[in-house]
Design a protein around this motif. Structure first.
Motif, short mmCIF file in Angstrom:
data_model
loop_
_atom_site.label_atom_id
_atom_site.label_comp_id
_atom_site.label_asym_id
_atom_site.label_seq_id
_atom_site.Cartn_x
_atom_site.Cartn_y
_atom_site.Cartn_z
N ASP A 152 2.99 54.45 36.55
CA ASP A 152 2.01 53.78 37.42
C ASP A 152 2.79 53.03 38.50
O ASP A 152 3.95 52.69 38.31
N TYR A 176 5.72 47.83 42.56
CA TYR A 176 6.73 48.24 41.57
C TYR A 176 6.17 49.35 40.70
O TYR A 176 4.96 49.44 40.46
N GLU A 177 7.07 50.19 40.23
CA GLU A 177 6.70 51.30 39.37
C GLU A 177 6.80 50.83 37.92
O GLU A 177 7.66 50.02 37.58
N SER A 178 5.86 51.29 37.09
CA SER A 178 5.87 50.91 35.70
C SER A 178 5.28 52.03 34.86
O SER A 178 4.07 52.28 34.91
N GLU A 179 6.14 52.75 34.17
CA GLU A 179 5.72 53.86 33.30
C GLU A 179 4.84 54.87 34.02
O GLU A 179 3.81 55.30 33.52
N TRP A 183 6.94 59.31 41.29
CA TRP A 183 6.78 58.62 40.00
C TRP A 183 6.21 59.55 38.95
O TRP A 183 5.68 59.12 37.93
N TYR A 242 2.11 49.51 40.82
CA TYR A 242 1.21 48.38 41.02
C TYR A 242 1.62 47.58 42.24
O TYR A 242 2.80 47.46 42.55
N LYS A 261 1.41 46.78 31.31
CA LYS A 261 2.28 47.41 32.30
C LYS A 261 2.41 46.57 33.57
O LYS A 261 3.25 46.84 34.42
N LYS A 262 1.53 45.57 33.71
CA LYS A 262 1.53 44.77 34.93
C LYS A 262 2.37 43.50 34.76
O LYS A 262 2.40 42.92 33.68
N ARG A 263 2.96 43.09 35.86
CA ARG A 263 3.69 41.83 35.83
C ARG A 263 2.73 40.66 35.89
O ARG A 263 2.95 39.61 35.30
#
Length: 484
Positions: free
Chosen positions: A141, A136-139, A198, A143, A174-176
């Motif tokens: 990044d 998944y994309e997060s800001e 991204w 992961y 930022k990580k789940r």
RNA sequence: GGCCCCGUCGCCAAGUGGUAAGGCAGAGGCCUGCAAAGCCUUUAUCCCCAGUUCGAAUCUGGGCGGGGCCUCCA
């Protein structure tokens, strides 16, 4: 007897059966190029060099891929400290690495890819993982979601709950899941970066090896190697991202070499107890370093010390002295003059060598057999009227030739015995306060004394030289010398 | 704390159920004017305890000692 290898994935030895008969695809994690290589890197690369060589010797067509990691936090930091670009820094140390490996006598891998030259492959792989719901994309990044991959930690044999309970992992906001790892990192100002879906960014550490491995060897390949310290997280993460992307087994055999210790402790950059290859090669011939490393099994820890290297020098010297004697004798016995088909010693040596190497590349045992071969050769040559006994000459010739053939598989005996010994002698002489001319003069004086039967004077000269570190060797051919 | 590995002759080091390779160092011998090199002979029952087995360094349990991974690392 067929080749058996220890597979970290299953925790035991198993028969080696490549995915495609007769062919082997092998990937070994190379270095992050931000500093000079140390003896630990030397070990890893020498170990996989002989695995590469032995597979070829065994008749396989091997594609050997070893990468350069040339984009990474440490590179960026070091480059900033020195006020040069990451690319300049990595190029400098790629060159240094190549020089070190060449000096250690390593065969070149089939391909030596760089991470920065595979950005499109890396991006494609990350996209695939996102599409599969594994990342998944997060800001900016991206992961990898470790919980989405059931086999996660199958290589290092841990479990997620316990690792999280370890509480040494800072939960990234930022990580789940705190165990999720970066596939792609958003660029910070001043960092090398590439365009991606991204935004500007760069690859995470692990993804490059998956991308390059698959690029050159396919989605599944035979062997993946590296140091034991790469099992977690690096190789674990490679498995996760690769198998999650393709749905296929990534690698069949995972091979890991043991550490180099110093004073029983792991040598590492953080402990500061490391020795660079360059430093060591100032004092020891590369072949001595190789011999030292191969004298232990590749999975065992090995203790680096001056004493152990000196022992390695003594051992290797025994080989070369035996080989030199054989070379001299054989030069005087015309080739082929002896009876054909009588010399089985060479074949027996080779059979034992293969048996040892087939057992998970047991170089220590293989070297033990080679030592026995030297003794056999010396014994034959010490036989009375040896030169007139054609069958014995044939045996020595067969053994002599086997040494170079088998030595080649270990990357040893690449020098002419005479040259190697002479080089060692000259290097050692440089540390003594005596010259070759002085030694020769003393030998001449002693020869005269001996002809005069003045043995008191003769022994006096020999003792004087001995005090200066020179050992005289009398033989039928004359008097030679070596360093004590 | 969790997971894992290791402990073999003075030193280095193979050996994962069948009765301890090899190298260095040491001792004796052959060779040598005497040596050196080389060759021959010789040096261990495998950290400790208990168990499984006809049989264990090798398997199981416990103990002692050393190390690694869990964070960048070959």
């Amino acid at each position: 007897m067929t080749l058996r290898v220890y597979n970290t994935l299953n925790g035991g030895k198993e028969p080696f059966e490549p995915l495609v008969p007769g062919k082997v695809g092998m990937y070994v994690c190379g270095v992050t190029v931000y500093d000079y290589c140390h003896i630990g890197h030397a070990r890893a690369n020498i170990v996989f060099d002989i695995i590469y060589r032995y597979l070829q010797y065994s008749g396989y067509e091997v594609t050997y891929v070893r990468n350069y990691t040339d984009v990474d936090d440490k590179i960026i930091n070091r480059a900033n400290e020195r006020g040069i670009s990451s690319q300049q820094l990595s190029e400098e140390f790629i060159q240094a690495f190549d020089e070190d490996m060449a000096r250690l006598g390593l065969q070149l891998p089939t391909v030596q890819p760089k991470a920065t030259e595979h950005i499109p492959h890396i991006i494609a792989l990350v996209e695939k993982l996102i599409a599969n719901g594994k990342a998944y994309e997060s800001e900016g990044d991206v992961y990898f979601a470790v919980e989405s991959f059931d086999d996660y930690l199958k290589l290092s044999k841990r479990n997620l709950e316990e690792m999280q309970a370890g509480a040494r992992i800072a939960p990234g906001e930022k990580k789940r899941n705190p165990m999720d790892f970066a596939l792609w990192k958003a660029a910070k100002p001043g960092e090398p970066s590439w365009e991606s879906p991204w935004g500007q960014g760069r690859p995470g550490w692990h993804i490059e090896c998956s991308a390059m491995g698959m690029e050159y060897l396919g989605e599944s390949f035979d062997i993946h190697g590296g140091g034991k310290d790469l099992i977690f997280p690096h190789h674990e993460n490679e498995i996760a991202q690769s198998e999650a992307a393709t749905g296929k087994p990534f690698v069949k055999y995972w091979l890991h070499n043991g550490f180099v210790n110093v004073n029983q402790e792991k040598m590492s950059k953080s402990l500061g107890n490391f020795f660079t290859i360059r430093d060591i090669l100032q004092s020891y011939d590369p072949e001595i370093v190789r011999f030292f490393i191969l004298s232990a099994h590749y999975r065992s820890p090995i203790d680096f010390s001056d004493q152990n290297l000196k022992e390695a020098r003594l051992g290797l010297t025994r080989f070369y002295e035996g080989l030199q004697s054989a070379a001299e004798v054989l030069a005087e016995c015309p080739d082929g003059a002896e009876a054909d088909g009588q010399a089985t010693d060479g074949d027996e040596l080779e059979a034992k060598f293969r048996e040892a190497m087939d057992d998970d590349f047991n170089t220590a045992l293989a070297i033990g057999h080679l030592f026995e071969g030297v003794r056999t050769m010396n014994r034959l040559m010490a036989t009375k009227k040896f030169r007139k006994k054609a069958d014995l000459v044939a045996s020595v010739r067969a053994l002599y030739q086997s040494f170079f053939k088998l030595g080649g598989v270990l990357g040893m005996f690449g020098s002419q015995p005479h040259q190697w010994l002479e080089q060692q002698r000259m290097a050692a002489l440089a540390d003594l306060e005596i010259t070759v001319e002085q030694i020769d003069a003393q030998i001449a004086a002693r020869l005269q004394a001996r002809q005069d039967k003045d043995f008191a004077r003769s022994d006096e000269i020999r003792d004087e030289l001995a005090e200066q570190g020179i050992l005289l060797l009398d033989s039928a051919a004359g008097t030679g010398w070596k360093i004590k």
